[in-house]
Each structure stands twice: as C-alpha cells, then as structure tokens.
Design an enzyme around this catalytic site. Structure first.
Site, PDB file in Angstrom:
ATOM      1  N   HIS A 120      -9.994   7.722 -11.310  1.00 38.21           N
ATOM      2  CA  HIS A 120      -9.260   7.375 -10.038  1.00 38.21           C
ATOM      3  C   HIS A 120      -7.883   7.825 -10.027  1.00 38.21           C
ATOM      4  O   HIS A 120      -6.956   6.717 -10.305  1.00 38.21           O
ATOM      5  CB  HIS A 120      -9.580   5.633 -10.262  1.00 38.21           C
ATOM      6  CG  HIS A 120     -10.787   5.121 -10.215  1.00 38.21           C
ATOM      7  ND1 HIS A 120     -11.052   3.678 -10.102  1.00 38.21           N
ATOM      8  CD2 HIS A 120     -12.173   5.939 -10.270  1.00 38.21           C
ATOM      9  CE1 HIS A 120     -12.261   3.646 -10.161  1.00 38.21           C
ATOM     10  NE2 HIS A 120     -13.055   4.923 -10.310  1.00 38.21           N
ATOM     11  N   TYR A 224      -5.368  -2.583   2.494  1.00 37.97           N
ATOM     12  CA  TYR A 224      -6.450  -2.054   2.744  1.00 37.97           C
ATOM     13  C   TYR A 224      -7.646  -2.771   1.773  1.00 37.97           C
ATOM     14  O   TYR A 224      -8.635  -2.162   1.837  1.00 37.97           O
ATOM     15  CB  TYR A 224      -6.616  -0.595   2.735  1.00 37.97           C
ATOM     16  CG  TYR A 224      -6.162   0.093   3.676  1.00 37.97           C
ATOM     17  CD1 TYR A 224      -6.722   0.220   5.193  1.00 37.97           C
ATOM     18  CD2 TYR A 224      -4.739   0.126   3.801  1.00 37.97           C
ATOM     19  CE1 TYR A 224      -6.016   0.817   6.257  1.00 37.97           C
ATOM     20  CE2 TYR A 224      -3.981   0.612   5.073  1.00 37.97           C
ATOM     21  CZ  TYR A 224      -4.427   0.980   6.260  1.00 37.97           C
ATOM     22  OH  TYR A 224      -4.005   1.346   7.290  1.00 37.97           O
TER      23      TYR A 224
END
Length: 249
Positions: A120, A224
């Site tokens: 990530h 988001y």
C-alpha cells in the site's frame, strides 16, 4: 486472446516496469520498480539507465514508482519520480530532476515523509490540465490514517511543480486534494477535460473482505470512504465508486 487484437512486443527484459512516460515521440522513459529509469529510444531499450536510485527500498510492492514529465518539458526538461526508501519504517519521496539526455541533474525533493510500507505504498504521478502535479498515496497498511487530514497517507495530493502548496487546494496549507483512499495506483485525466479518474485496490483479507477494487471520479476535497466503507457500502458524505470489482480482476 481475442482475434480483435494483435500483440506486439515493444520492449523486453525489463524488471517490473511500473511507470512509462514519453519525453517526445521517439523517446520513452520506463521506471523499473527495482530502482532504474530506463530509456527506450526509437523503439530500442538502451543499456545504460538514465538514473539508478541507490536508496530505493524494494521488498514487496514498494520501490521506484511514479514518473511524470513536466508540461513545459520542451523548455525546462523537468521530470518527476517517486520512490520508497528507509530501513524499518519506510517513507516515500517525490523528486524533480532536470533531464540532460543521458543523465539527470538538479535534484529537488518536492515532498518527503509520505508514509510508506512494504504494501500500500501508492504512488502514481500525473500532471493535470491545470499544470499541477497529482500524487496518489497508499494507507501504508495503517488504514485509519486515510481519514486523517493531517497525514499524507491514503490520499491524493496536489502540488505546484516546485513543491509548493497551490492556493486553491481544498484544505488550508495542505497538500491534500482528496482522502479516504486505501491504495490508489492509477490516475489520469479524461482527455480534453479536467475530470480526474482513479483506480484503487480494495481489501485483501487482513483489512476487509477480499475484492472491492474501485474506479473513482476524484473531486476536490472529496472523502472516498476508506476504511469507513468499501465494496458496495455507502454512507452520507462519502463518495461511492463509479465501478466496483468483486472479486478483484
């Protein structure tokens, strides 16, 4: 493979090519995640790298990642890269160089200490039609930071080409353009518009049910949702993806 496509090998013997960008119609730069910027000139991969990043960390998904060409490259010869570095606690930096054809000079660190990890790690770079540089960052496997506006992880950042903060960014004195992202690794602007699209990896088991890869339209200051919602989950005030893939393709 569908009969509608003809597959042609353009270049081979590259090691995890992560980003490509053209400086002109005959010269393409390719970032190998292991740390080299390679040059493909007139369709031929050159032996000598344009740059080899010595301090790059390459353990899993991280390494030499994003690559972008300045909109005014013809005049200033600036290129931009991002890479992970460090021992133990990793960080990511975004760096500008001047391209001299067969070597780079005038290193300028634009953003540093973006949270990094073996997984990530982001980190795609793309210039917008506004001349600003957009930078995707992952949550560095610490998902809660994606909701923290004071943390650069799990975000899409927006900077001026010299690293300064644009005056019209949504949050005062902040590089953050949008937040609540898990690990966005693709961004681009729809041609001839200011509409920014992003692709983002969904959970992979340890941080949520597998799947949930997303395609998002990015808006200024948007949240988001990660890790509050993912997959088809929705909540007022959070922006849902345009497309969700479960299982991940």
């Amino acid at each position: 493979v569908s009969d509608e496509y003809n597959i042609e090998v353009f270049a081979e013997n590259l090691t995890v090519p992560w980003s490509i960008a053209w400086t002109d119609k005959d010269r393409m730069l390719v970032n190998e995640r292991t740390g080299k910027i390679r040059v493909i000139q007139n369709g031929k991969l050159q032996d000598a790298p344009l740059l080899e990043v010595k301090e790059v960390s390459v353990g899993s998904e991280e390494g030499l990642m994003g690559l972008a060409i300045d909109p005014n490259y013809a005049d200033n010869k600036f290129i931009y890269i991002s890479y992970a570095y460090g021992k133990g606690d990793l960080s990511i930096k975004v760096v500008r160089y001047k391209d001299n054809g067969n070597y780079l000079s005038e290193e300028l660190i634009l953003v540093d200490k973006i949270p990094g990890a073996k997984n990530h790690a982001g980190c795609r770079l793309r210039f917008g039609p506004d001349g600003k540089l957009y930078i995707t960052t992952g949550d560095a496997t610490d998902r809660d930071i994606a909701q923290e506006l004071g943390n650069l992880g799990g975000k899409i950042l927006r900077i001026n080409s010299d690293g300064s903060i644009p005056s019209d960014n949504p949050f005062p004195n902040s590089l953050v353009w949008s937040y609540g992202h898990r690990n966005p690794q693709g961004i681009d602007f729809y041609p001839d518009t200011s509409i920014l699209w992003s692709t983002e990896h969904g959970p992979s088991g340890f941080d949520g049910p597998g799947g949930g890869d997303e395609v998002n339209v990015i808006v200024k200051g948007g949240n988001y949702g990660w890790p509050i919602v993912s997959h088809d989950g929705s909540k007022e005030g959070l922006i849902s993806p345009v497309l969700v893939f479960t299982p991940a393709e």
